[in-house]
Design a protein around this motif. Structure first.
Motif, short mmCIF file in Angstrom:
data_model
loop_
_atom_site.label_atom_id
_atom_site.label_comp_id
_atom_site.label_asym_id
_atom_site.label_seq_id
_atom_site.Cartn_x
_atom_site.Cartn_y
_atom_site.Cartn_z
N VAL A 201 32.58 43.25 -16.01
CA VAL A 201 33.90 42.92 -15.46
C VAL A 201 34.18 43.83 -14.27
N ASN A 202 34.51 43.25 -13.12
CA ASN A 202 34.81 44.06 -11.94
C ASN A 202 36.26 44.55 -11.98
N PRO A 203 36.66 45.43 -11.04
CA PRO A 203 38.02 45.99 -11.08
C PRO A 203 39.14 44.94 -11.02
N ARG A 204 38.85 43.75 -10.50
CA ARG A 204 39.86 42.69 -10.44
C ARG A 204 39.86 41.82 -11.70
N GLY A 205 38.98 42.16 -12.65
CA GLY A 205 38.97 41.44 -13.91
C GLY A 205 38.03 40.25 -13.96
N TYR A 206 37.29 39.98 -12.87
CA TYR A 206 36.39 38.83 -12.85
C TYR A 206 35.03 39.19 -13.44
N LEU A 207 34.35 38.19 -13.99
CA LEU A 207 33.02 38.38 -14.53
C LEU A 207 32.01 38.55 -13.40
N ALA A 228 35.40 33.04 -13.28
CA ALA A 228 36.44 33.23 -14.29
C ALA A 228 36.78 34.71 -14.47
N ARG A 229 38.03 34.95 -14.83
CA ARG A 229 38.43 36.28 -15.27
C ARG A 229 38.04 36.43 -16.74
N PHE A 230 37.63 37.63 -17.10
CA PHE A 230 37.18 37.86 -18.47
C PHE A 230 38.29 37.55 -19.48
N LEU A 231 39.52 37.92 -19.15
CA LEU A 231 40.60 37.73 -20.12
C LEU A 231 40.89 36.27 -20.42
N THR A 232 40.46 35.34 -19.55
CA THR A 232 40.67 33.93 -19.85
C THR A 232 39.77 33.46 -20.99
N LEU A 233 38.78 34.28 -21.36
CA LEU A 233 37.91 33.95 -22.48
C LEU A 233 38.49 34.45 -23.80
#
Length: 296
Positions: A201-207, A228-233
């Protein structure tokens, strides 16, 4: 280089290689006023100097030639590799901070080359003499007295008024190569396990570079995960807590574990255990690594 050997640098005097590329204009301007120290893969490797400063460092000075250290000493002190300057008399004229740490008292000025290592000092002294006589560089391995379990791979090159030895820790390089091979093997094992997956996960939250194992576990395609952002999973009820933990890992360079529900095909909740750890480069956390396994 050990942290104790590093100069006290402010944030405007050091930069990662990736940031330097992205913001070269900014760092180029700063380099006109003072040297900029460049980190690559966590290690301090290069120095960016203005042409004027480089000319002043390399120009001959009475009593302060290159082999004597002189004005170039602060620059080589910031280099993580061992650097030792020898005068025309084959004696140490200057040793950088890394050399003083690894080689101890043998790296003091006016000492003979053989005092740098009990195990390999005689070979070093002969090599220094040959370089001074022939003007041709040579390589050899050194065993430092303070760290007899380590090996330094050294190169000696001529200077106008002496010669310079630059050595890197070959043992550390070999250990890093082995760790990289072990990590790749672990990644491959996770990919084929069918019971675990990993995410970056990068600093912006993306995979970052999602793999087939994560796609199998979530029911999404790799192309879908790539944007996708990790938190959407993660199930809605767990997102705030998992998001806080990612921020904690990034801010404190700490590893943590937790439980959450992973969304499969965007709907079905799968209980999982999450292990989160920081990935550090250039002294700062650049991404977070997440290991995902089904919870019992």
């Amino acid at each position: 280089m050990e942290n104790s050997a590093l100069p006290q640098l402010g944030p405007d005097q050091q930069v990662t290689a990736s940031d330097l590329v992205r913001h070269f204009g900014l760092w180029q301007d700063r380099a006109t006023r003072a040297p900029i120290y460049i980190h690559h893969r966590v290690r301090l490797r290069l120095v960016l100097l203005s042409l004027e400063l480089m000319d002043s460092l390399c120009a001959p000075h009475v009593g302060h030639g290159l082999a004597g250290g002189g004005l170039i000493a602060p620059v080589i002190d910031a280099i993580e590799d061992v650097v030792v300057l020898f005068g025309a008399d084959a004696r140490v004229s200057h040793a950088n901070a890394a050399a003083r740490i690894k080689l101890g008292d043998g790296a003091q000025p006016t000492r003979h080359a053989r005092t740098l290592s009990q195990a390999s000092g005689i070979f070093l002294e002969d090599a220094v003499a040959r370089v001074l006589d022939s003007g041709t560089g040579e390589t050899l391995d050194l065993i430092p007295d303070r760290f007899t379990h380590r090996r330094l791979h050294a190169r000696i090159d001529p200077l106008p008024d002496g010669c310079v030895l630059v050595a890197h820790d070959a043992t550390a390089h070999e250990q890093a190569r082995l760790r990289a091979a072990e990590l790749r093997a672990l990644e491959r094992a996770i990919e084929v396990s069918n019971v675990a997956s990993r995410a970056r996960v990068n600093p912006r939250g993306y995979l970052i570079d999602p793999d087939a194992a994560l796609a199998r576990m979530t029911g999404a395609t790799i192309d879908q995960l790539a944007t996708a952002r990790f938190l959407t999973l993660i199930a809605v009820g767990d997102r705030a807590r998992v998001g806080d933990m990612i921020e904690y890992v990034s801010a404190n360079s700490a590893a943590v574990g937790t439980r959450a529900n992973l969304l499969v095909h965007g709907a079905t909740a799968l209980p999982v255990a999450l292990g989160l750890a920081p990935v550090e480069r250039g002294g700062r956390v650049e991404e977070v690594s997440v290991l995902i396994t089904p919870a019992a």
